[in-house]
Design a protein around this motif. Sequence first.
Motif, PDB file in Angstrom:
ATOM      1  N   UNK A 351       0.761  -1.171  -0.024  1.00  0.00           N
ATOM      2  CA  UNK A 351      -0.144   0.015   0.034  1.00  0.00           C
ATOM      3  C   UNK A 351       0.655   1.290  -0.029  1.00  0.00           C
ATOM      4  N   UNK A 352       0.370   2.302  -0.805  1.00  0.00           N
ATOM      5  CA  UNK A 352       1.115   3.596  -0.652  1.00  0.00           C
ATOM      6  C   UNK A 352       1.140   4.308   0.552  1.00  0.00           C
ATOM      7  N   UNK A 353       2.216   4.686   0.984  1.00  0.00           N
ATOM      8  CA  UNK A 353       2.430   5.463   2.313  1.00  0.00           C
ATOM      9  C   UNK A 353       1.753   6.895   2.006  1.00  0.00           C
ATOM     10  N   UNK A 354       1.939   7.524   3.474  1.00  0.00           N
ATOM     11  CA  UNK A 354       1.322   8.803   3.033  1.00  0.00           C
ATOM     12  C   UNK A 354       2.063   9.764   2.395  1.00  0.00           C
ATOM     13  N   UNK A 355       3.349   9.588   2.250  1.00  0.00           N
ATOM     14  CA  UNK A 355       3.949  10.440   1.401  1.00  0.00           C
ATOM     15  C   UNK A 355       3.802  10.336  -0.105  1.00  0.00           C
ATOM     16  N   UNK A 356       3.233   9.336  -0.331  1.00  0.00           N
ATOM     17  CA  UNK A 356       2.416   8.981  -1.769  1.00  0.00           C
ATOM     18  C   UNK A 356       3.550   8.625  -2.616  1.00  0.00           C
ATOM     19  N   UNK A 357       4.651   8.177  -2.323  1.00  0.00           N
ATOM     20  CA  UNK A 357       5.723   7.936  -3.105  1.00  0.00           C
ATOM     21  C   UNK A 357       6.298   6.370  -2.727  1.00  0.00           C
ATOM     22  N   UNK A 358       6.450   6.098  -1.462  1.00  0.00           N
ATOM     23  CA  UNK A 358       7.031   4.683  -0.930  1.00  0.00           C
ATOM     24  C   UNK A 358       6.107   3.795  -0.849  1.00  0.00           C
ATOM     25  N   UNK A 359       6.185   2.608  -0.432  1.00  0.00           N
ATOM     26  CA  UNK A 359       5.432   1.381  -0.282  1.00  0.00           C
ATOM     27  C   UNK A 359       5.527   0.714   1.099  1.00  0.00           C
ATOM     28  N   UNK A 360       4.635   0.212   1.599  1.00  0.00           N
ATOM     29  CA  UNK A 360       4.552  -0.626   2.799  1.00  0.00           C
ATOM     30  C   UNK A 360       3.926  -2.025   2.367  1.00  0.00           C
TER      31      UNK A 360
END
Length: 939
Positions: A351-360
């Motif tokens: 899923x996309x992190x709040x920074x809209x760049x990295x993933x978790x």
Amino acid sequence: MEKMLVGCFLLLLGQILLLPAEARQRPRSRSISRGRHSRTHPQTALLESSCENKRADLVFIIDSSRSVNTHDYAKVKEFILDILQFLDIGPDITRVGLLQYGSTVKNEFSLKTFKRKSEVERAVKRMRHLSTGTMTGLAIQYALNIAFSEAEGARPLRENVPRVIMIVTDGRPQDSVAEVAAKARDTGILIFAIGVGQVDLNTLKAIGSEPHEDHVFLVANFSQMESLTSVFQNKLCMAHMCSLLEHNCAHFCINTPGSYVCRCKQGYILNADQTTCRIQDLCAAEDHGCEQLCVNLLGSFVCQCYSGYSLAEDGKRCVAVDYCASENHGCEHECVNADGSYSCRCPKGFSLNPDKKTCTKIDYCASPNHGCQHECVNTDDSYSCRCLKGFTLNPDQKTCRRINYCALKKPGCEHECVNTEEGYYCRCHRGYTLDPNGKTCSRVDHCAEQDHGCEQLCLNTETSFVCQCSEGFLINEDLKTCSRADYCLLSDHGCEYSCVNTDRSFACQCPEGHALRGDGKTCAKLDACALGDHGCEHSCVSSGDSFVCQCFEGYLLRADGKTCRRKDVCQAVDHGCEHVCVNSGESYICKCSEGFRLAEDGKRCRRKDVCKSTHHGCEHICVHRGDSYICKCSEGYILAEDGRRCKRCSEGPIDLVFVIDGSKSLGEDNFEIVKQFVTGIIDSLVISPKAARVGLLQYSTQVRTEFTLRNFSSAKDMKKAVAHMKYMGKGSMTGLALKHMFERSFTQAEGARPLSARVPRVAIVFTDGRAQDDVAEWASKAKDNGITMYAVGVGKAIEEELQEIASKPTDKHLFYAEDFSTMGEISEKLKKGICEALEDSDGSQDSPAGELPKRGHQPTVQHRYLFEEDSLSRSAQKLFHSTKSSGSPLEDKPDECKCENLIMFQTLANEEVRKLTQRYVLEEMTQRMEALENRLRYR
């Protein structure tokens, strides 16, 4: 244009003719009293009579949302009352209906409700504020589908009565209005839209009819609505030229003051004749040159591009936009071009992190809403539920149930199958042991397993063994050793001289020089017949020192003076005739009784067609069967008790128990449908103690007997009990209900007829969801005990459970419906199934309607435990026949011709006496065995 001029002329002429009459009939003053100061509207004096005899169907739609306060709501009611003053209300003139809406639509009164203006005014004053949402589109849909239906009082379209909606709203609608309002206008409904306060004018235009300047109104507040009264008086009371003239408009006819105009639907344009319409499509009409999309505008068109493309400078071609290549996007995984920009995307399972760049990585099981009963397991893009060992996942993919290995693998256990956590094992009944194959059972040989100590015989019982003695011996008090039976001592032998024990009985003996008489007890001194070899075939009669031979009755002495011949040949030989032997000179012939014919072998007899040769009395069908016949009935009927008449299958005897699901998932409304379903089945049966008996169980977390098989003897009382049945509304313990039905409902104590009566036992199990317990065990026991099980499932009912409940074949005993709308169809199928069950039961009880004479009947051998009494009973019967006082002692013996002489006859008689005496020994042995059983029972 000519029609428009004619219309104007007619309108002008009508007003000239009407004005004097109106002036004469107009009242001096007209006031409206609504609990405030009376007032006269400025234009009432001019136009108050212009609506007389005006035909129209008018429906008010009033916004009753929470944004309308109490004061403003009262202003709306005053506005409606003002409008009503100049309307001529009546069934044949103007009809009025009113809806108010919030989150839902409330029909205050329909077009057919009131016939007088005063009734309408009272209904408006009684209205109550809803104070909920603003579902304007829903209200217009209700008016289109219901309020303007003929069932609610709207007049048919063929009568050309104008249909008018006046809608008042103060806010933005919470649903779509444009499409449904267009549908309403397309059906010819004229819509006036009145907005109050901060209402979007475009929304009002989407609702109101065209031209908008005549049908759309916006005021600053509710107090200003009074200024619209005279406006609507002019518009509502003006003559509708569209209804008066034959306008010939292809799409819409729009009334204008004193005339009309034709209008087209959206996307069409009016042709030069000003009545017909044509589609306006400039993109199709011209060579637009657009590379991707051409979009029509009013009188023109523009080129557009698909998402992700931009229009080139020439306004025709399209160029793909690559935002990911033109910027430093910083996406950890993927960059995706979007309309006007780009977005970062993660692979499946991230899923996309709040920074809209990295993933978790996504932990789907961390959510408390996964619903797994046992274990939750993450997958790449979701999760799956997993069950513990010994359980399997249900169809909902969340809950688990214990695996029924016995039902799934059908291991073939001879006695019982027992489920374990990981499998199953076979188990034997008491007194049996499991064979090495793990499936079949063998009776436990207690005699072989232990030192029984029996002197002669050891007999196995269910849990142990007993000792028994050979024939001619009795068991001693130690219950192990045996002593020879002294028949001479045990019985009153009646011997004149001496009694001698034999293996099975006793025999009388005479001293030397004497012979036993025919009674087998007394002795006679030997004579010439006894001492010499006389050679007489039948009997020897002493005559002094010599003898003469004599024959039995029915025989003649031959010339040799020793042998005999029968007077009747049929009696002298084994003729083999099945029915009658008739002497014919030195021979015989066989003949048959009436209704029979002689077979090809000349001995046996074959019955003629009994149905044709006798008055059988069958109401429907007579069926020839062997030496007799049976009556049968046509389809839909069963045989009555007399074996001849027929009655409808619904009149047949049946013990029927309903098992009804009363769980909370059913709901009270659907529970009423189930009660109607039960009543329909009861109506198809003849309820009486001799015909159909019906019981009913309702179950939830507990089981409640609503009524038993013995409670009611009439359908009327039974249906009344069903109607008063209270809904339980809790859990769903179907297995517990089946246990109650099996153990109690079909007992004689609760009204079931005994099994010997062979009355069909039927259970109808109704459920709408998954059982909270196991149903297989008690459903299987019920079916094994002859109860026919019907399973009816609705909605979320589990097919596997229904199959476990239903009898075989399931296509005739299992019924499923997605909802309650098809309950009537299931009811009819059930009635037919019950009827077929009664017919099958009737067929299984076929018995001859007319008993005819039979030949050569063989007695049935009855098997008894430990002792066989068949030989004893036959011996006693033979001796009884041999001693009947009907002539010679040998007259009725079937083997009388086997007696070659008197000695043989005496021996045979002694044997019969011995067998008869044995009965007394057996009685004593039976008494001892009963004493032994009592001693073993109380050890």
